[in-house]
Design a protein around this motif. Structure first.
Motif, PDB file in Angstrom:
ATOM      1  N   ALA A   1       0.847  -1.194   0.000  1.00  0.00           N
ATOM      2  CA  ALA A   1       0.000   0.000   0.000  1.00  0.00           C
ATOM      3  C   ALA A   1       0.882   1.243   0.000  1.00  0.00           C
ATOM      4  CB  ALA A   1      -0.916  -0.010   1.223  1.00  0.00           C
ATOM      5  N   ARG A   2       1.994   1.195   0.725  1.00  0.00           N
ATOM      6  CA  ARG A   2       2.979   2.285   0.791  1.00  0.00           C
ATOM      7  C   ARG A   2       4.341   1.654   1.048  1.00  0.00           C
ATOM      8  NH1 ARG A   2       2.749   6.662   4.598  1.00  0.00           N
ATOM      9  NH2 ARG A   2       3.175   5.095   6.159  1.00  0.00           N
ATOM     10  N   TRP A   3       5.391   2.351   0.644  1.00  0.00           N
ATOM     11  CA  TRP A   3       6.742   1.924   0.981  1.00  0.00           C
ATOM     12  C   TRP A   3       7.653   3.135   0.933  1.00  0.00           C
ATOM     13  CZ3 TRP A   3      11.369   1.938  -1.728  1.00  0.00           C
ATOM     14  CH2 TRP A   3      11.301   2.317  -3.066  1.00  0.00           C
ATOM     15  N   GLY A   4       8.823   3.010   1.531  1.00  0.00           N
ATOM     16  CA  GLY A   4       9.778   4.103   1.522  1.00  0.00           C
ATOM     17  C   GLY A   4      11.037   3.730   2.272  1.00  0.00           C
ATOM     18  N   SER A   5      11.875   4.722   2.506  1.00  0.00           N
ATOM     19  CA  SER A   5      13.099   4.501   3.272  1.00  0.00           C
ATOM     20  C   SER A   5      13.371   5.727   4.123  1.00  0.00           C
ATOM     21  CB  SER A   5      14.285   4.201   2.356  1.00  0.00           C
ATOM     22  OG  SER A   5      14.629   5.347   1.612  1.00  0.00           O
ATOM     23  N   GLU A   6      14.103   5.515   5.202  1.00  0.00           N
ATOM     24  CA  GLU A   6      14.455   6.576   6.139  1.00  0.00           C
ATOM     25  C   GLU A   6      15.851   6.303   6.667  1.00  0.00           C
ATOM     26  OE1 GLU A   6      11.496   6.115   9.159  1.00  0.00           O
ATOM     27  OE2 GLU A   6       9.844   6.498   7.768  1.00  0.00           O
ATOM     28  N   PRO A   7      16.550   7.336   7.102  1.00  0.00           N
ATOM     29  CA  PRO A   7      17.843   7.124   7.751  1.00  0.00           C
ATOM     30  C   PRO A   7      17.662   6.308   9.038  1.00  0.00           C
ATOM     31  CG  PRO A   7      17.530   9.438   7.212  1.00  0.00           C
ATOM     32  CD  PRO A   7      16.218   8.758   6.972  1.00  0.00           C
ATOM     33  N   TRP A   8      18.659   5.516   9.342  1.00  0.00           N
ATOM     34  CA  TRP A   8      18.672   4.722  10.583  1.00  0.00           C
ATOM     35  C   TRP A   8      19.983   5.036  11.284  1.00  0.00           C
ATOM     36  CZ3 TRP A   8      14.919   1.848  12.749  1.00  0.00           C
ATOM     37  CH2 TRP A   8      15.257   1.011  13.805  1.00  0.00           C
ATOM     38  N   PRO A   9      19.951   5.959  12.237  1.00  0.00           N
ATOM     39  CA  PRO A   9      21.197   6.416  12.871  1.00  0.00           C
ATOM     40  C   PRO A   9      21.958   5.263  13.514  1.00  0.00           C
ATOM     41  CG  PRO A   9      19.358   7.829  13.442  1.00  0.00           C
ATOM     42  CD  PRO A   9      18.778   6.647  12.725  1.00  0.00           C
ATOM     43  N   PRO A  10      23.279   5.289  13.504  1.00  0.00           N
ATOM     44  CA  PRO A  10      24.073   6.429  13.092  1.00  0.00           C
ATOM     45  C   PRO A  10      24.402   6.474  11.605  1.00  0.00           C
ATOM     46  CG  PRO A  10      25.506   4.799  14.047  1.00  0.00           C
ATOM     47  CD  PRO A  10      24.092   4.264  14.153  1.00  0.00           C
ATOM     48  N   SER A  11      24.373   5.333  10.904  1.00  0.00           N
ATOM     49  CA  SER A  11      24.816   5.395   9.511  1.00  0.00           C
ATOM     50  C   SER A  11      24.009   4.522   8.558  1.00  0.00           C
ATOM     51  CB  SER A  11      26.292   4.974   9.418  1.00  0.00           C
ATOM     52  OG  SER A  11      26.421   3.620   9.824  1.00  0.00           O
ATOM     53  N   GLY A  12      22.958   3.908   9.026  1.00  0.00           N
ATOM     54  CA  GLY A  12      22.223   2.975   8.182  1.00  0.00           C
ATOM     55  C   GLY A  12      20.942   3.557   7.621  1.00  0.00           C
ATOM     56  N   LYS A  13      20.099   2.644   7.126  1.00  0.00           N
ATOM     57  CA  LYS A  13      18.787   3.023   6.609  1.00  0.00           C
ATOM     58  C   LYS A  13      17.802   1.912   6.914  1.00  0.00           C
ATOM     59  CE  LYS A  13      19.392   1.230   1.915  1.00  0.00           C
ATOM     60  NZ  LYS A  13      20.755   0.757   2.103  1.00  0.00           N
ATOM     61  N   VAL A  14      16.552   2.289   6.959  1.00  0.00           N
ATOM     62  CA  VAL A  14      15.471   1.317   7.043  1.00  0.00           C
ATOM     63  C   VAL A  14      14.631   1.478   5.785  1.00  0.00           C
ATOM     64  CG1 VAL A  14      14.005   2.856   8.435  1.00  0.00           C
ATOM     65  CG2 VAL A  14      13.525   0.417   8.388  1.00  0.00           C
ATOM     66  N   VAL A  15      14.384   0.367   5.115  1.00  0.00           N
ATOM     67  CA  VAL A  15      13.474   0.342   3.980  1.00  0.00           C
ATOM     68  C   VAL A  15      12.244  -0.405   4.477  1.00  0.00           C
ATOM     69  CG1 VAL A  15      13.129  -0.325   1.576  1.00  0.00           C
ATOM     70  CG2 VAL A  15      15.422   0.297   2.373  1.00  0.00           C
ATOM     71  N   TRP A  16      11.092   0.219   4.316  1.00  0.00           N
ATOM     72  CA  TRP A  16       9.868  -0.343   4.866  1.00  0.00           C
ATOM     73  C   TRP A  16       8.779  -0.430   3.798  1.00  0.00           C
ATOM     74  CZ3 TRP A  16       5.847   2.969   4.223  1.00  0.00           C
ATOM     75  CH2 TRP A  16       6.162   4.320   4.080  1.00  0.00           C
ATOM     76  N   ALA A  17       7.864  -1.320   4.071  1.00  0.00           N
ATOM     77  CA  ALA A  17       6.690  -1.462   3.202  1.00  0.00           C
ATOM     78  C   ALA A  17       5.512  -1.813   4.094  1.00  0.00           C
ATOM     79  CB  ALA A  17       6.911  -2.554   2.162  1.00  0.00           C
ATOM     80  N   GLU A  18       4.352  -1.317   3.731  1.00  0.00           N
ATOM     81  CA  GLU A  18       3.134  -1.607   4.465  1.00  0.00           C
ATOM     82  C   GLU A  18       2.154  -2.313   3.543  1.00  0.00           C
ATOM     83  OE1 GLU A  18       3.390   2.048   7.646  1.00  0.00           O
ATOM     84  OE2 GLU A  18       1.910   2.188   6.030  1.00  0.00           O
ATOM     85  N   ILE A  19       1.608  -3.418   4.053  1.00  0.00           N
ATOM     86  CA  ILE A  19       0.656  -4.221   3.293  1.00  0.00           C
ATOM     87  C   ILE A  19      -0.689  -4.165   4.008  1.00  0.00           C
ATOM     88  CG2 ILE A  19       0.072  -6.565   2.546  1.00  0.00           C
ATOM     89  CD1 ILE A  19       3.040  -7.005   2.066  1.00  0.00           C
ATOM     90  N   ALA A  20      -1.721  -3.830   3.279  1.00  0.00           N
ATOM     91  CA  ALA A  20      -3.067  -3.749   3.853  1.00  0.00           C
ATOM     92  C   ALA A  20      -3.546  -5.147   4.244  1.00  0.00           C
ATOM     93  CB  ALA A  20      -4.016  -3.108   2.845  1.00  0.00           C
ATOM     94  N   LEU A  21      -4.148  -5.219   5.421  1.00  0.00           N
ATOM     95  CA  LEU A  21      -4.688  -6.472   5.920  1.00  0.00           C
ATOM     96  C   LEU A  21      -6.204  -6.462   5.775  1.00  0.00           C
ATOM     97  CD1 LEU A  21      -2.572  -6.803   9.173  1.00  0.00           C
ATOM     98  CD2 LEU A  21      -2.224  -7.977   6.998  1.00  0.00           C
ATOM     99  N   PRO A  22      -6.796  -7.613   5.531  1.00  0.00           N
ATOM    100  CA  PRO A  22      -8.252  -7.662   5.455  1.00  0.00           C
ATOM    101  C   PRO A  22      -8.851  -7.333   6.818  1.00  0.00           C
ATOM    102  CG  PRO A  22      -7.333  -9.869   5.353  1.00  0.00           C
ATOM    103  CD  PRO A  22      -6.185  -8.917   5.341  1.00  0.00           C
TER     104      PRO A  22
END
Length: 143
Positions: A120-141
C-alpha cells in the motif's frame, strides 16, 4: 483468515549473505503463518515477496563487511489493518530508487517495482548512526 488482531512483532538480525536473505524469507513465511496469514493467502504471498526483495536488496546494495541486516514484521493494535515490513541495513548512503526502468533483457532493476505494486505504501528513512530502514506496508483484510 485472521479473526482477532493484537500487537504482534517479530524481529531478527541476519547475516548479510544470500543465505541470510533466504532465511529472512523463510522466517517471514513461518511467522506470518503463525499469525494467521499462510503463504497461500494473498496477504502472506505478497508479504513474503516483499520480504524477499527487501532482504535481497539489503544483501546486494546495503552490505557492509561483518555487519548484518535486521528484518522486522509488525502489526500494531492501533493500526491493525496494516502489516509493516522493515529491513534495516548499515548503508545509509545507498537509498533505494523507486522508478528505475529496466531494459527488456536486464536481469536486475525490477524488484522495487514489485514492492511498489504489492505494498500500500513503501519508503526509506535514515537509521542512525549510519544505516537506513526500507519499509513497506501491506493492507490487511478487516477482521
Amino acid at each position: 483468515m485472521k479473526s482477532e488482531i493484537s500487537s504482534q512483532r517479530f524481529s531478527q538480525l541476519l547475516s548479510a549473505t544470500p543465505r541470510g536473505a533466504r532465511l529472512a524469507r523463510l522466517l517471514a513465511v513461518q511467522q506470518l503463518d503463525e499469525w494467521g496469514w499462510p503463504a497461500s493467502c494473498p496477504v502472506g504471498e505478497s508479504a513474503v515477496l516483499v520480504v524477499a526483495e527487501l532482504a535481497a536488496n539489503a544483501v546486494t546494495h546495503g552490505r557492509v563487511r561483518d555487519r548484518g541486516f535486521r528484518l522486522t514484521l509488525a502489526v500494531e493494535a492501533e493500526a491493525s489493518d496494516t502489516l509493516r515490513i522493515e529491513v534495516v541495513d548499515p548503508r545509509g548512503d545507498r537509498r533505494p530508487l523507486a522508478r528505475r526502468i529496466a531494459g527488456p533483457t536486464a536481469e536486475t532493476g525490477r524488484g522495487l517495482l514489485l514492492v511498489e505494486a504489492l505494498a500500500a505504501r513503501w519508503g526509506s528513512e535514515p537509521w542512525p548512526p549510519s544505516g537506513k530502514v526500507v519499509w513497506a506496508e501491506i493492507a490487511l483484510p478487516c477482521p
